[in-house]
Design an enzyme around this catalytic site. Structure first.
Site, PDB file in Angstrom:
ATOM      1  N   LYS A  87     -72.061  -1.242  44.697  1.00  0.00           N
ATOM      2  CA  LYS A  87     -71.449  -0.223  43.835  1.00  0.00           C
ATOM      3  C   LYS A  87     -71.208  -0.702  42.392  1.00  0.00           C
ATOM      4  O   LYS A  87     -71.252   0.088  41.466  1.00  0.00           O
ATOM      5  CB  LYS A  87     -70.116   0.237  44.423  1.00  0.00           C
ATOM      6  N   GLU A 109     -64.296   9.171  41.904  1.00  0.00           N
ATOM      7  CA  GLU A 109     -63.883   9.549  43.246  1.00  0.00           C
ATOM      8  C   GLU A 109     -64.214   8.374  44.147  1.00  0.00           C
ATOM      9  O   GLU A 109     -65.049   7.540  43.804  1.00  0.00           O
ATOM     10  CB  GLU A 109     -64.669  10.783  43.711  1.00  0.00           C
ATOM     11  N   SER A 376     -76.056  -3.878  52.011  1.00  0.00           N
ATOM     12  CA  SER A 376     -75.423  -3.225  50.858  1.00  0.00           C
ATOM     13  C   SER A 376     -74.011  -3.719  50.576  1.00  0.00           C
ATOM     14  O   SER A 376     -73.535  -3.619  49.450  1.00  0.00           O
ATOM     15  CB  SER A 376     -75.411  -1.712  51.066  1.00  0.00           C
TER      16      SER A 376
HETATM   17  C1  PLP Z   1     -70.836   3.252  49.422  1.00  0.00           C
HETATM   18  C2  PLP Z   1     -71.577   2.370  50.300  1.00  0.00           C
HETATM   19  C3  PLP Z   1     -72.779   2.785  50.924  1.00  0.00           C
HETATM   20  C4  PLP Z   1     -73.322   4.172  50.825  1.00  0.00           C
HETATM   21  O1  PLP Z   1     -73.623   4.610  49.540  1.00  0.00           O
HETATM   22  P1  PLP Z   1     -75.118   4.758  49.015  1.00  0.00           P
HETATM   23  O2  PLP Z   1     -74.946   5.491  47.735  1.00  0.00           O
HETATM   24  O3  PLP Z   1     -75.883   5.523  50.036  1.00  0.00           O
HETATM   25  O4  PLP Z   1     -75.654   3.395  48.832  1.00  0.00           O
HETATM   26  C5  PLP Z   1     -73.470   1.865  51.679  1.00  0.00           C
HETATM   27  N1  PLP Z   1     -73.019   0.606  51.859  1.00  0.00           N
HETATM   28  C6  PLP Z   1     -71.864   0.177  51.292  1.00  0.00           C
HETATM   29  C7  PLP Z   1     -71.424  -1.223  51.546  1.00  0.00           C
HETATM   30  C8  PLP Z   1     -71.113   1.042  50.500  1.00  0.00           C
HETATM   31  O5  PLP Z   1     -69.977   0.610  49.947  1.00  0.00           O
END
Ligand code: PLP
Length: 397
Positions: A87, A109, A376
């Site tokens: 993020k 948000e 992610s």
């Molecule tokens: C917010 C988040 C996601 C999902 O958001 P995308 O916009 O689809 O990437 C996935 N993994 C983590 C660790 C997140 O914080």
């Protein structure tokens, strides 16, 4: 394929109330100018390197690969980025842009709290005021992230209406923006919403793919056969996919939240339901009832718990360039536990959905085929959730 600006095939657009037309148009102009501005790119690259900790590692995970029956699995380690998930790539980009536009107040948000935390960090770093809208249900589920935001000087505004989760927080953030757009900038957390957000967020997250492509060449000397990422709004996935989209041999797989059942309301698998509509300014696949009312969603991972999906993914699905699958809560928990035990890496519950699909896929692979997974985020934020999972007792034994 992009006939009209802001559209991806039939998807995307700017379906917004009239009060927001002026600020959206100003943002579209600003983004058109800054997207290829060398000085802007340089200041962002510097912040990503010195503050966020890029480049993130690409890690070979042989024990995990062996456990799932795959020959080779590579993880792109966005979990190692400052604040714990991908993020921050986007939050730093948008907050730098807001500063260039002379906006001092940032509205954001958040669902799980990861985008809120990243935005709060970027604002503290850049000297901006930060207001984060968060559903009261999410505030309850994600107390540590609320404290993180507050420590970094952000004001967290609870949202009580609707299901009191992400969708409702976005509605409230948009309401604030329409009342205060002269001095405020709306920092949206995923590759969704009205144009130019999907393009802008995908562009800020493309650093994942660009970096990864070079790292993969060093490790493998070729592109991986399968490229897997979880899909909430779709920003980490599109950021990774973008670097491999032009290689027809690279199979792109997005993993949605299968939740705890297949009925409407029990999951957040938009492509499994496959119905189209408009949510938050964007025409895309949305979960809705027979009257077109947005449906409630469910997932163990707050970051995947959203009824719509970004328009770039809608196009990739419609033209069959990418495949979208669903993984349920229990499979995600099992995969999280397996990676932790075999490699010493605690993944975020969102990322665990991508790991779990690699497990499903592995038995059908040829011996020399390789899998790249975007990790992610890290799982620290999920410990309160993990502690209350009866399924985990089973998984841990
Ligand atoms: C917010 C988040 C996601 C999902 O958001 P995308 O916009 O689809 O990437 C996935 N993994 C983590 C660790 C997140 O914080």
């Amino acid at each position: 394929m992009h006939h009209k600006p802001g559209f991806y095939g039939d998807f995307g657009g700017t379906y917004m109330p009239e009060v927001l037309f002026a600020p959206i148009q100003a943002l579209q102009q600003a983004w058109t100018q800054l997207k290829y501005d060398a000085a802007f790119k340089q200041s962002l690259d510097k912040a990503l390197k010195d503050y966020a900790g890029r480049p993130t590692a690409l890690t070979d995970v042989p024990q995990f690969a062996k456990a799932i029956g795959a020959s080779r699995v590579l993880l792109k380690r966005e979990d190692l980025l400052h604040t714990g998930a991908h993020k921050l790539n986007n939050a730093l980009g948008q907050c730098l842009l807001a500063k260039r536009l002379g906006k001092q107040r940032i509205i954001a948000e958040t669902g799980a709290g990861q985008h809120g935390v990243a935005t709060a960090a970027a604002c503290a770093r850049l000297g901006l005021t930060c207001v984060v809208y968060m559903g009261s249900e999410d505030i309850r589920r994600q107390a540590p992230n609320v404290l993180r935001m507050q420590l970094m000087g952000a004001t967290v505004m609870p949202v009580d209406h609707g299901a009191a989760t992400l969708k409702d927080a976005i509605n409230e953030a948009l309401r604030d923006w329409s009342a205060h757009f002269e001095e405020s900038y709306y920092c949206l957390g995923s590759a969704l919403g009205p144009h130019p957000y999907p393009d802008m967020v995908a562009s800020f997250q493309s650093v994942i793919g660009t970096e990864c492509q070079t790292q993969v060449q060093t490790l493998l000397g070729k592109n991986p056969d399968y490229i897997i990422a979880c899909v909430g709004g779709g920003s980490n996935a599109i950021g990774l996919f973008s670097a491999f989209i032009n290689d027809p041999k690279a199979k792109l797989i997005g993993v949605e939240a299968g939740g705890h059942g297949k009925r409407l309301g029990e999951h957040a698998a938009r492509f499994q339901a496959s119905t189209k509509g408009v949510l938050h300014g964007c025409y895309t696949y949305v979960l809705q009832d027979a009257h077109g009312q947005i449906a409630p969603t469910s997932s163990i991972s707050a970051g995947l718990d959203y009824p719509a999906v970004g328009p770039q993914h809608a196009e990739l699905y419609a033209n069959h360039r990418a495949t979208y699958v669903a993984i349920d809560d229990k499979q995600a928990l099992e995969a999280l536990s397996l990676l932790a035990k075999t490699e010493g890496i605690i993944a975020a519950l969102e990322s665990a959905h991508a790991l779990a699909y690699a497990r499903v896929l592995a038995p059908s692979l040829m011996p020399d085929q390789t899998i790249l997974i975007n990790l992610s985020g890290r799982g620290d934020k999920d410990l309160p959730t993990l502690m209350t999972q009866p399924a985990l007792t089973e998984v841990l034994s």
